[in-house]
Scaffold this motif. Sequence first.
Motif, mmCIF file in Angstrom:
data_model
loop_
_atom_site.group_PDB
_atom_site.id
_atom_site.type_symbol
_atom_site.label_atom_id
_atom_site.label_comp_id
_atom_site.label_asym_id
_atom_site.label_seq_id
_atom_site.Cartn_x
_atom_site.Cartn_y
_atom_site.Cartn_z
ATOM 1 N N HIS A 177 33.414 18.987 17.462
ATOM 2 C CA HIS A 177 34.462 18.091 18.070
ATOM 3 C C HIS A 177 33.945 16.916 18.561
ATOM 4 N N HIS A 178 32.529 16.658 18.665
ATOM 5 C CA HIS A 178 32.214 15.642 19.177
ATOM 6 C C HIS A 178 32.204 14.207 18.255
ATOM 7 N N ALA A 179 32.416 14.729 17.260
ATOM 8 C CA ALA A 179 32.604 13.511 15.869
ATOM 9 C C ALA A 179 34.125 12.583 16.455
ATOM 10 N N ILE A 180 34.820 13.355 17.182
ATOM 11 C CA ILE A 180 35.947 12.389 17.509
ATOM 12 C C ILE A 180 36.060 11.914 18.943
ATOM 13 N N SER A 181 34.817 11.789 19.516
ATOM 14 C CA SER A 181 34.576 11.527 21.041
ATOM 15 C C SER A 181 35.112 10.027 21.356
ATOM 16 N N GLY A 182 35.276 9.072 20.056
ATOM 17 C CA GLY A 182 35.452 7.841 20.392
ATOM 18 C C GLY A 182 37.192 7.445 20.139
ATOM 19 N N SER A 183 37.931 8.767 19.973
ATOM 20 C CA SER A 183 39.381 8.581 19.483
ATOM 21 C C SER A 183 40.035 8.227 20.762
ATOM 22 N N GLY A 184 39.664 8.097 21.930
ATOM 23 C CA GLY A 184 40.501 7.638 23.051
ATOM 24 C C GLY A 184 41.051 8.654 23.844
ATOM 25 N N ASN A 185 40.927 10.127 23.620
ATOM 26 C CA ASN A 185 41.410 11.310 23.890
ATOM 27 C C ASN A 185 40.510 11.581 24.958
ATOM 28 N N PHE A 186 41.062 12.423 26.097
ATOM 29 C CA PHE A 186 39.963 13.172 27.054
ATOM 30 C C PHE A 186 39.797 14.279 26.309
ATOM 31 N N HIS A 187 38.893 15.213 26.922
ATOM 32 C CA HIS A 187 38.473 16.473 26.347
ATOM 33 C C HIS A 187 38.083 17.466 27.399
ATOM 34 N N LEU A 188 38.502 18.612 27.195
ATOM 35 C CA LEU A 188 38.228 19.863 28.018
ATOM 36 C C LEU A 188 37.730 21.004 26.989
ATOM 37 N N CYS A 189 36.532 21.588 27.654
ATOM 38 C CA CYS A 189 35.912 22.629 26.724
ATOM 39 C C CYS A 189 35.963 23.961 27.383
ATOM 40 N N ALA A 190 36.798 25.101 26.598
ATOM 41 C CA ALA A 190 36.923 26.349 27.071
ATOM 42 C C ALA A 190 35.969 27.240 26.698
ATOM 43 N N SER A 191 35.321 27.944 27.420
ATOM 44 C CA SER A 191 34.334 29.057 27.112
ATOM 45 C C SER A 191 34.745 30.352 27.206
ATOM 46 N N SER A 192 35.845 30.564 27.531
ATOM 47 C CA SER A 192 36.491 32.020 27.693
ATOM 48 C C SER A 192 37.894 32.019 27.536
ATOM 49 N N PRO A 193 38.551 33.016 27.087
ATOM 50 C CA PRO A 193 39.831 33.157 27.004
ATOM 51 C C PRO A 193 40.814 32.793 27.977
ATOM 52 N N GLN A 194 40.291 32.980 29.216
ATOM 53 C CA GLN A 194 41.059 32.619 30.472
ATOM 54 C C GLN A 194 41.008 31.151 30.452
ATOM 55 N N GLU A 195 39.885 30.623 30.367
ATOM 56 C CA GLU A 195 39.465 29.143 30.663
ATOM 57 C C GLU A 195 40.787 28.342 29.474
#
Length: 183
Positions: free
Chosen positions: A112-130
């Motif tokens: 998903h880092h391949a789209i890091s320049g698309s102008g969107n913010f990113h959140l990364c969940a490491s668990s189902p609760q997150e």
Amino acid sequence: MNDTSGNKETAAIAAQKIEFDICEGIQGRSLLKEMPGGLEEPENIFNRPVAFNPSTDLSYISGLASTGLRTAAFLDDKNLTANYNQLSAAARQHLAMVVHTFPHEGQSKNSHHAISGSGNFHLCASSPQEAADFALIAHRITELSLIPGICAIDSGDAQEVAPLSKENIIQYLGDRKSTRLNS
């Protein structure tokens, strides 16, 4: 509202259940065995219909988002990178939409880092609760900032998810139907 107490879920399923609770438009592959409530046309917690489109092209939710509806998409990493231009266009047009992404079989979890320049913010969940919590947080951020969000789901493990009450979700996100602008 989906009751998940006592049930173990993957992060992607937990996020999709939240999205069916709060959105008017959802796009991508359905991970749920059946639509919430067993309805052909489910309603969200705001008593509005939820439109579902299984396409992996973001045109559908971009159109819904441009009308002011709360929208979300679920794409694997392969389809996310294929939609790079649409993600960039959504950022330029200030569309409030959330895209959830999860690893495609055989691909790196970090593609998903391949789209890091698309102008969107990113959140990364490491668990189902997150994943469930970040779905709500992402909608709050995107609706206040008008910057599309991407929630990357890194966990495939099933865990218990503590659901929020319908009242807490409505208080956090706000009910658009009852919102009025001051003249």
